[in-house]
Design a protein around this motif. Structure first.
Motif, PDB file in Angstrom:
ATOM      1  N   PRO A  66      -9.983  -1.218   1.704  1.00  0.00           N
ATOM      2  CA  PRO A  66      -9.051  -0.821   1.338  1.00  0.00           C
ATOM      3  C   PRO A  66      -8.268  -1.099   0.041  1.00  0.00           C
ATOM      4  CG  PRO A  66      -8.903  -0.077   3.643  1.00  0.00           C
ATOM      5  CD  PRO A  66      -9.596  -1.327   3.695  1.00  0.00           C
ATOM      6  N   ALA A  67      -7.706  -0.604  -1.024  1.00  0.00           N
ATOM      7  CA  ALA A  67      -6.269  -0.769  -2.145  1.00  0.00           C
ATOM      8  C   ALA A  67      -5.304  -0.939  -1.287  1.00  0.00           C
ATOM      9  CB  ALA A  67      -6.994  -0.459  -3.715  1.00  0.00           C
ATOM     10  N   HIS A  68      -4.812  -2.156  -1.745  1.00  0.00           N
ATOM     11  CA  HIS A  68      -3.026  -1.952  -1.534  1.00  0.00           C
ATOM     12  C   HIS A  68      -3.035  -2.712  -0.120  1.00  0.00           C
ATOM     13  CE1 HIS A  68      -2.242  -2.001  -5.543  1.00  0.00           C
ATOM     14  NE2 HIS A  68      -2.471  -0.635  -5.974  1.00  0.00           N
ATOM     15  N   GLY A  69      -4.187  -3.125   0.458  1.00  0.00           N
ATOM     16  CA  GLY A  69      -3.417  -3.296   1.830  1.00  0.00           C
ATOM     17  C   GLY A  69      -3.986  -2.610   2.638  1.00  0.00           C
ATOM     18  N   PHE A  70      -2.866  -2.384   4.211  1.00  0.00           N
ATOM     19  CA  PHE A  70      -2.916  -1.516   5.239  1.00  0.00           C
ATOM     20  C   PHE A  70      -1.868  -1.309   5.711  1.00  0.00           C
ATOM     21  CE2 PHE A  70      -3.814  -6.240   7.304  1.00  0.00           C
ATOM     22  CZ  PHE A  70      -3.254  -6.151   7.521  1.00  0.00           C
ATOM     23  N   ALA A  71      -0.706  -1.836   5.479  1.00  0.00           N
ATOM     24  CA  ALA A  71       0.673  -2.023   5.562  1.00  0.00           C
ATOM     25  C   ALA A  71       1.627  -0.437   5.119  1.00  0.00           C
ATOM     26  CB  ALA A  71       1.620  -3.054   4.848  1.00  0.00           C
ATOM     27  N   ARG A  72       0.785   0.059   4.116  1.00  0.00           N
ATOM     28  CA  ARG A  72       1.657   1.704   3.529  1.00  0.00           C
ATOM     29  C   ARG A  72       0.784   2.260   4.053  1.00  0.00           C
ATOM     30  NH1 ARG A  72      -1.318   2.830  -1.575  1.00  0.00           N
ATOM     31  NH2 ARG A  72      -3.964   2.671  -1.609  1.00  0.00           N
ATOM     32  N   ASN A  73      -0.008   2.433   5.106  1.00  0.00           N
ATOM     33  CA  ASN A  73      -0.881   3.051   6.236  1.00  0.00           C
ATOM     34  C   ASN A  73      -0.765   3.523   6.930  1.00  0.00           C
ATOM     35  OD1 ASN A  73      -1.963   4.195   3.552  1.00  0.00           O
ATOM     36  ND2 ASN A  73      -3.226   3.058   4.083  1.00  0.00           N
ATOM     37  N   ARG A  74       0.131   2.187   7.607  1.00  0.00           N
ATOM     38  CA  ARG A  74       0.668   2.064   9.315  1.00  0.00           C
ATOM     39  C   ARG A  74       1.992   2.047   9.128  1.00  0.00           C
ATOM     40  NH1 ARG A  74      -2.601  -2.676  11.087  1.00  0.00           N
ATOM     41  NH2 ARG A  74      -2.419  -1.392  13.292  1.00  0.00           N
ATOM     42  N   ASP A  75       2.411   2.566  11.203  1.00  0.00           N
ATOM     43  CA  ASP A  75       3.675   2.937  10.882  1.00  0.00           C
ATOM     44  C   ASP A  75       4.661   1.808  11.732  1.00  0.00           C
ATOM     45  OD1 ASP A  75       3.201   5.508  11.510  1.00  0.00           O
ATOM     46  OD2 ASP A  75       2.663   6.019  13.475  1.00  0.00           O
ATOM     47  N   TRP A  76       5.757   1.398  10.952  1.00  0.00           N
ATOM     48  CA  TRP A  76       6.006  -0.014  11.247  1.00  0.00           C
ATOM     49  C   TRP A  76       7.892   0.545  12.891  1.00  0.00           C
ATOM     50  CZ3 TRP A  76       7.483  -4.050   7.291  1.00  0.00           C
ATOM     51  CH2 TRP A  76       6.213  -4.096   6.614  1.00  0.00           C
ATOM     52  N   THR A  77       8.052  -0.385  13.369  1.00  0.00           N
ATOM     53  CA  THR A  77       8.679  -0.576  14.540  1.00  0.00           C
ATOM     54  C   THR A  77      10.135  -0.395  13.680  1.00  0.00           C
ATOM     55  OG1 THR A  77       6.991  -1.475  16.124  1.00  0.00           O
ATOM     56  CG2 THR A  77       9.313  -1.277  16.657  1.00  0.00           C
ATOM     57  N   VAL A  78      10.718   0.688  14.061  1.00  0.00           N
ATOM     58  CA  VAL A  78      12.227   0.350  14.071  1.00  0.00           C
ATOM     59  C   VAL A  78      13.187  -0.138  14.698  1.00  0.00           C
ATOM     60  CG1 VAL A  78      14.333   1.862  13.704  1.00  0.00           C
ATOM     61  CG2 VAL A  78      12.053   2.904  12.586  1.00  0.00           C
ATOM     62  N   LEU A  79      13.313  -1.249  13.688  1.00  0.00           N
ATOM     63  CA  LEU A  79      14.226  -2.241  15.054  1.00  0.00           C
ATOM     64  C   LEU A  79      16.066  -2.263  15.314  1.00  0.00           C
ATOM     65  CD1 LEU A  79      12.623  -6.013  13.559  1.00  0.00           C
ATOM     66  CD2 LEU A  79      11.826  -5.022  15.683  1.00  0.00           C
ATOM     67  N   ALA A  80      16.470  -1.749  14.124  1.00  0.00           N
ATOM     68  CA  ALA A  80      17.781  -0.960  14.114  1.00  0.00           C
ATOM     69  C   ALA A  80      17.962  -0.364  13.374  1.00  0.00           C
ATOM     70  CB  ALA A  80      18.639  -2.626  13.552  1.00  0.00           C
ATOM     71  N   GLN A  81      18.576   0.915  13.056  1.00  0.00           N
ATOM     72  CA  GLN A  81      19.288   1.587  12.521  1.00  0.00           C
ATOM     73  C   GLN A  81      20.623   1.978  12.149  1.00  0.00           C
ATOM     74  OE1 GLN A  81      16.414   4.817  13.202  1.00  0.00           O
ATOM     75  NE2 GLN A  81      18.032   5.843  11.941  1.00  0.00           N
ATOM     76  N   ASP A  82      21.182   2.023  10.524  1.00  0.00           N
ATOM     77  CA  ASP A  82      23.121   2.881  11.065  1.00  0.00           C
ATOM     78  C   ASP A  82      22.815   3.565   8.913  1.00  0.00           C
ATOM     79  OD1 ASP A  82      23.757   1.139   8.450  1.00  0.00           O
ATOM     80  OD2 ASP A  82      24.159  -0.509  10.419  1.00  0.00           O
ATOM     81  N   ASP A  83      23.836   4.132   9.326  1.00  0.00           N
ATOM     82  CA  ASP A  83      23.767   5.295   8.063  1.00  0.00           C
ATOM     83  C   ASP A  83      23.649   4.202   6.917  1.00  0.00           C
ATOM     84  OD1 ASP A  83      25.041   7.604   9.482  1.00  0.00           O
ATOM     85  OD2 ASP A  83      27.364   6.699   9.185  1.00  0.00           O
ATOM     86  N   ARG A  84      23.919   3.566   6.665  1.00  0.00           N
ATOM     87  CA  ARG A  84      23.814   2.212   5.434  1.00  0.00           C
ATOM     88  C   ARG A  84      22.289   1.307   5.257  1.00  0.00           C
ATOM     89  NH1 ARG A  84      27.587   1.330   1.737  1.00  0.00           N
ATOM     90  NH2 ARG A  84      30.081   2.573   2.586  1.00  0.00           N
ATOM     91  N   GLN A  85      21.818   1.374   6.787  1.00  0.00           N
ATOM     92  CA  GLN A  85      20.377   0.209   6.741  1.00  0.00           C
ATOM     93  C   GLN A  85      20.074   0.543   7.819  1.00  0.00           C
ATOM     94  OE1 GLN A  85      21.519  -3.788   6.153  1.00  0.00           O
ATOM     95  NE2 GLN A  85      21.094  -4.419   7.919  1.00  0.00           N
ATOM     96  N   ALA A  86      18.547   0.810   7.726  1.00  0.00           N
ATOM     97  CA  ALA A  86      17.497   0.434   8.653  1.00  0.00           C
ATOM     98  C   ALA A  86      16.491  -1.241   8.279  1.00  0.00           C
ATOM     99  CB  ALA A  86      16.550   1.304   8.462  1.00  0.00           C
ATOM    100  N   ARG A  87      16.241  -1.033   9.472  1.00  0.00           N
ATOM    101  CA  ARG A  87      15.027  -2.646   9.919  1.00  0.00           C
ATOM    102  C   ARG A  87      13.841  -2.134  10.606  1.00  0.00           C
ATOM    103  NH1 ARG A  87      15.525  -7.771  12.734  1.00  0.00           N
ATOM    104  NH2 ARG A  87      17.711  -6.632  14.092  1.00  0.00           N
ATOM    105  N   PHE A  88      12.593  -2.586   9.868  1.00  0.00           N
ATOM    106  CA  PHE A  88      11.448  -2.393  10.304  1.00  0.00           C
ATOM    107  C   PHE A  88      10.503  -3.817  10.433  1.00  0.00           C
ATOM    108  CE2 PHE A  88      13.269   1.034   7.756  1.00  0.00           C
ATOM    109  CZ  PHE A  88      12.259   2.146   8.311  1.00  0.00           C
ATOM    110  N   GLU A  89       9.790  -3.366  11.454  1.00  0.00           N
ATOM    111  CA  GLU A  89       8.810  -4.442  11.738  1.00  0.00           C
ATOM    112  C   GLU A  89       7.524  -4.227  11.896  1.00  0.00           C
ATOM    113  OE1 GLU A  89       8.893  -7.891  15.044  1.00  0.00           O
ATOM    114  OE2 GLU A  89       8.652  -5.907  15.849  1.00  0.00           O
ATOM    115  N   LEU A  90       6.249  -5.095  11.641  1.00  0.00           N
ATOM    116  CA  LEU A  90       4.960  -4.776  10.806  1.00  0.00           C
ATOM    117  C   LEU A  90       4.049  -6.058  11.616  1.00  0.00           C
ATOM    118  CD1 LEU A  90       2.019  -2.811  11.133  1.00  0.00           C
ATOM    119  CD2 LEU A  90       2.380  -4.187   8.802  1.00  0.00           C
TER     120      LEU A  90
END
Length: 278
Positions: A66-90
């Protein structure tokens, strides 16, 4: 589709857990990123617009994956979030290793800073051997009419397009015609200009740039007649700027997007379209 919303006094952004993809954003009440009205929100299918993450390869794969890899089609894990920032992991798993046989950890952070949207990207090599990858933050910027836009900052840089001779960019990059231009080694910052509006695209650790709009003749189903309303100016590391990581090493990079009005000199500068080889 799980969606996280960031809000501050300066703007807002929506991020999907699938792909850790920023879907849309505005700064100062003005749209910054474009989300196609025809975008499909389906599991495992990239959403057209915002900032898809193309990883661990950019563009077509030589073996037909698949073009452009697989990261854009996978669910990432939410590590942290607040009103101004969100951090994800794959991280790698069995399905991912079937496409790219390496152990890795990727992290993406999206933050609303003062009058700016910042995206930080990191990849850790958890293999016992070196790895190589390419990637891009495939940013779709909201514009009134792409044909009136230009990109400044790429003058003189080698420009590569399918079916064209690679040669230095002559002057500004005008978007009056359909374009799919890759600049494997590009400076920072770049500026997307439309009339008196400007988007400042600052990059740290991302040496490549891509400028893309498919135009009316090849518009895909999830773009359709809305093609004039976006301009893709992407940053990342592709081609000659591919990332090589030894075992245990981490690559870190970031992109900061902000809007401003053009200066008087910008407003009076001619923006007559150039052919750009099309």
């Amino acid at each position: 589709m799980d969606i996280i919303e960031l809000v501050s006094e300066h703007g807002r952004a929506r991020i999907a857990r699938q792909g850790a993809q920023v879907l849309d954003a505005e700064l100062g009440g003005v749209p910054l990123l474009w989300l196609s009205p025809l975008a499909a929100f389906e599991p495992g299918r990239a959403v057209r617009g915002g900032v898809p993450v193309c990883f661990p390869w950019f563009g077509k794969h030589p073996t037909g994956l698949p073009a452009h890899g697989f990261a854009r089609n996978r669910d990432w894990t939410v590590l942290a979030q607040d009103d101004r920032q969100a951090r994800f992991e794959l991280c790698d798993d069995e399905a991912g290793r079937a496409l790219w046989p390496h152990r890795f950890r990727a992290e993406l952070t999206v933050a609303l800073e003062d009058a700016a949207l910042r995206i930080d990207f990191a990849v850790e090599n958890r293999d016992d051997a070196p790895i190589e990858f390419t990637y891009a933050l495939h940013s779709y910027f909201a514009v009134d009419d792409v044909r009136a836009c230009r990109v400044e900052g790429l003058e003189g840089r080698l420009r590569r397009e399918v079916g064209h001779v690679t040669m230095p960019q002559q002057g500004i990059v005008a978007l009056a015609e359909p374009i799919d231009a890759v600049f494997e080694i590009a400076p920072e910052p770049l500026i997307l200009v439309e009339g008196e509006r400007r988007v400042l695209i600052e990059a740290d650790g991302m040496r490549s740039a891509v400028v893309w709009n498919i135009g009316p003749d090849n518009a895909q189903a999830d773009i359709g007649p809305h093609w004039p309303r976006y301009a893709c100016v992407e940053r990342g590391n592709i081609g000659a700027a591919a990332v090589h990581l030894a075992a245990g090493e981490t690559h870190r990079a970031g992109m900061r997007l902000s809007r401003s009005r053009a200066t008087r000199s910008d407003a009076t500068r001619s923006i007559a379209p150039r052919s750009n080889g099309h």
